[in-house]
Design a protein around this motif. Structure first.
Motif, short mmCIF file in Angstrom:
data_model
loop_
_atom_site.label_atom_id
_atom_site.label_comp_id
_atom_site.label_asym_id
_atom_site.label_seq_id
_atom_site.Cartn_x
_atom_site.Cartn_y
_atom_site.Cartn_z
N ASP A 1 6.61 -4.12 -9.48
CA ASP A 1 7.13 -5.22 -8.66
C ASP A 1 8.37 -4.80 -7.88
OD1 ASP A 1 5.14 -6.97 -9.40
OD2 ASP A 1 6.34 -7.97 -10.95
N LEU A 2 9.24 -4.01 -8.50
CA LEU A 2 10.42 -3.51 -7.80
C LEU A 2 10.02 -2.68 -6.59
CD1 LEU A 2 12.71 -2.45 -10.76
CD2 LEU A 2 13.21 -4.21 -9.08
N MET A 3 9.04 -1.81 -6.77
CA MET A 3 8.61 -0.96 -5.67
C MET A 3 7.94 -1.79 -4.58
SD MET A 3 8.70 1.92 -4.27
CE MET A 3 9.45 2.82 -5.59
N CYS A 4 7.13 -2.77 -4.98
CA CYS A 4 6.48 -3.64 -3.99
C CYS A 4 7.51 -4.40 -3.17
CB CYS A 4 5.52 -4.61 -4.67
SG CYS A 4 4.03 -3.81 -5.30
N SER A 5 8.55 -4.89 -3.82
CA SER A 5 9.62 -5.61 -3.11
C SER A 5 10.32 -4.68 -2.13
CB SER A 5 10.64 -6.17 -4.09
OG SER A 5 10.08 -7.19 -4.84
N ARG A 6 10.56 -3.46 -2.56
CA ARG A 6 11.21 -2.48 -1.69
C ARG A 6 10.35 -2.19 -0.45
NH1 ARG A 6 15.33 -0.79 0.77
NH2 ARG A 6 15.42 1.44 1.11
N ILE A 7 9.05 -2.04 -0.65
CA ILE A 7 8.13 -1.78 0.46
C ILE A 7 8.09 -2.97 1.41
CG2 ILE A 7 5.69 -1.46 1.04
CD1 ILE A 7 5.51 0.24 -1.57
N GLU A 8 8.05 -4.18 0.87
CA GLU A 8 8.06 -5.38 1.72
C GLU A 8 9.33 -5.47 2.54
OE1 GLU A 8 7.48 -8.44 -1.20
OE2 GLU A 8 5.30 -8.14 -1.24
N ASP A 9 10.48 -5.15 1.93
CA ASP A 9 11.75 -5.15 2.65
C ASP A 9 11.74 -4.13 3.79
OD1 ASP A 9 12.64 -7.10 0.91
OD2 ASP A 9 13.92 -5.73 -0.25
N GLU A 10 11.22 -2.94 3.51
CA GLU A 10 11.15 -1.90 4.54
C GLU A 10 10.24 -2.32 5.69
OE1 GLU A 10 10.01 1.78 2.70
OE2 GLU A 10 11.80 1.85 1.45
N LEU A 11 9.10 -2.92 5.37
CA LEU A 11 8.18 -3.37 6.41
C LEU A 11 8.81 -4.47 7.26
CD1 LEU A 11 4.78 -3.40 4.50
CD2 LEU A 11 5.50 -1.81 6.29
N ALA B 1 11.99 -4.91 7.83
CA ALA B 1 13.01 -4.27 8.66
C ALA B 1 12.38 -3.58 9.86
CB ALA B 1 13.84 -3.30 7.83
N ARG B 2 11.27 -2.89 9.64
CA ARG B 2 10.57 -2.21 10.74
C ARG B 2 10.04 -3.22 11.75
NH1 ARG B 2 7.12 2.35 7.41
NH2 ARG B 2 8.94 3.48 6.65
N GLU B 3 9.51 -4.32 11.27
CA GLU B 3 9.00 -5.35 12.18
C GLU B 3 10.12 -5.94 13.02
OE1 GLU B 3 6.79 -8.23 9.92
OE2 GLU B 3 5.28 -6.74 9.33
N ARG B 4 11.30 -6.12 12.43
CA ARG B 4 12.44 -6.64 13.19
C ARG B 4 12.83 -5.66 14.29
NH1 ARG B 4 14.05 -8.24 8.04
NH2 ARG B 4 15.48 -6.49 7.82
N VAL B 5 12.84 -4.38 13.98
CA VAL B 5 13.20 -3.35 14.96
C VAL B 5 12.16 -3.30 16.08
CG1 VAL B 5 13.44 -0.87 15.31
CG2 VAL B 5 14.58 -1.95 13.38
N LEU B 6 10.90 -3.36 15.73
CA LEU B 6 9.84 -3.26 16.72
C LEU B 6 9.71 -4.50 17.60
CD1 LEU B 6 7.10 -1.50 14.58
CD2 LEU B 6 8.50 -0.49 16.40
N SER B 7 10.16 -5.63 17.11
CA SER B 7 10.02 -6.87 17.88
C SER B 7 11.16 -7.09 18.86
CB SER B 7 9.91 -8.07 16.93
OG SER B 7 11.11 -8.26 16.21
#
Length: 109
Positions: free
Chosen positions: A90-100, A102-108
Motif C-alpha cells: 500500500d505504501l508503494m502504491c500510494s507513492r506511485i499514485e503521488d508520482e503519477l 505530479a506528472r499529470e500536473r506538470v504535463l497539463s
C-alpha cells in the motif's frame, strides 16, 4: 531512513524479501490471499497462473514467511502469515499514485 543499523547480513535478508516481492505473479497471489485462506486450485483459478507456477511461488513465499500453510486432507490451504506485507504494498502504491499525479500536473500546464 531506517532507524536500525543495517548489517551486511540484515541487508541480504531484506534484499531477498524485496526480490520476492518484485515478481508480479507473487504480488497477485498475496493480493488474492488478502481476501482469506485459499488452496492452490483456488489461487490458480483467481490468478490465471499455472498450478506449477503458483506452487513454486507459494513455496518461496512460505519459506520467506509471507504466507503460512495448513494441510487439510489432500488440500493445502495458504493464508497471509502477516498482513504487514500488504502495508508495504500500500505504501508503494500510494507513492506511485503521488508520482503519477505530479506528472499529470506538470504535463497539463
Amino acid at each position: 531512513m531506517a532507524t536500525r543499523s543495517l548489517t551486511p547480513e540484515l541487508m541480504e535478508l531484506v534484499a531477498k524479501r524485496f526480490k520476492a516481492l518484485a515478481e508480479p505473479a507473487r504480488l497477485a497471489i498475496l493480493s488474492e490471499l488478502k481476501e482469506g485462506e485459499a488452496n492452490v486450485g483456488e489461487i490458480v483459478e483467481r490468478t490465471g497462473q499455472s498450478q506449477a507456477a503458483v506452487s513454486k511461488h507459494l513455496a518461496l513465499l512460505n519459506d520467506l514467511g509471507f504466507v503460512s500453510r495448513r494441510k487439510d486432507g489432500v488440500f493445502v490451504h495458504y493464508a497471509l502469515a502477516d498482513g504487514e506485507v500488504l502495508v508495504l504494498c500500500d505504501l508503494m502504491c500510494s507513492r506511485i499514485e503521488d508520482e503519477l499525479a505530479a506528472r499529470e500536473r506538470v504535463l497539463s500546464r
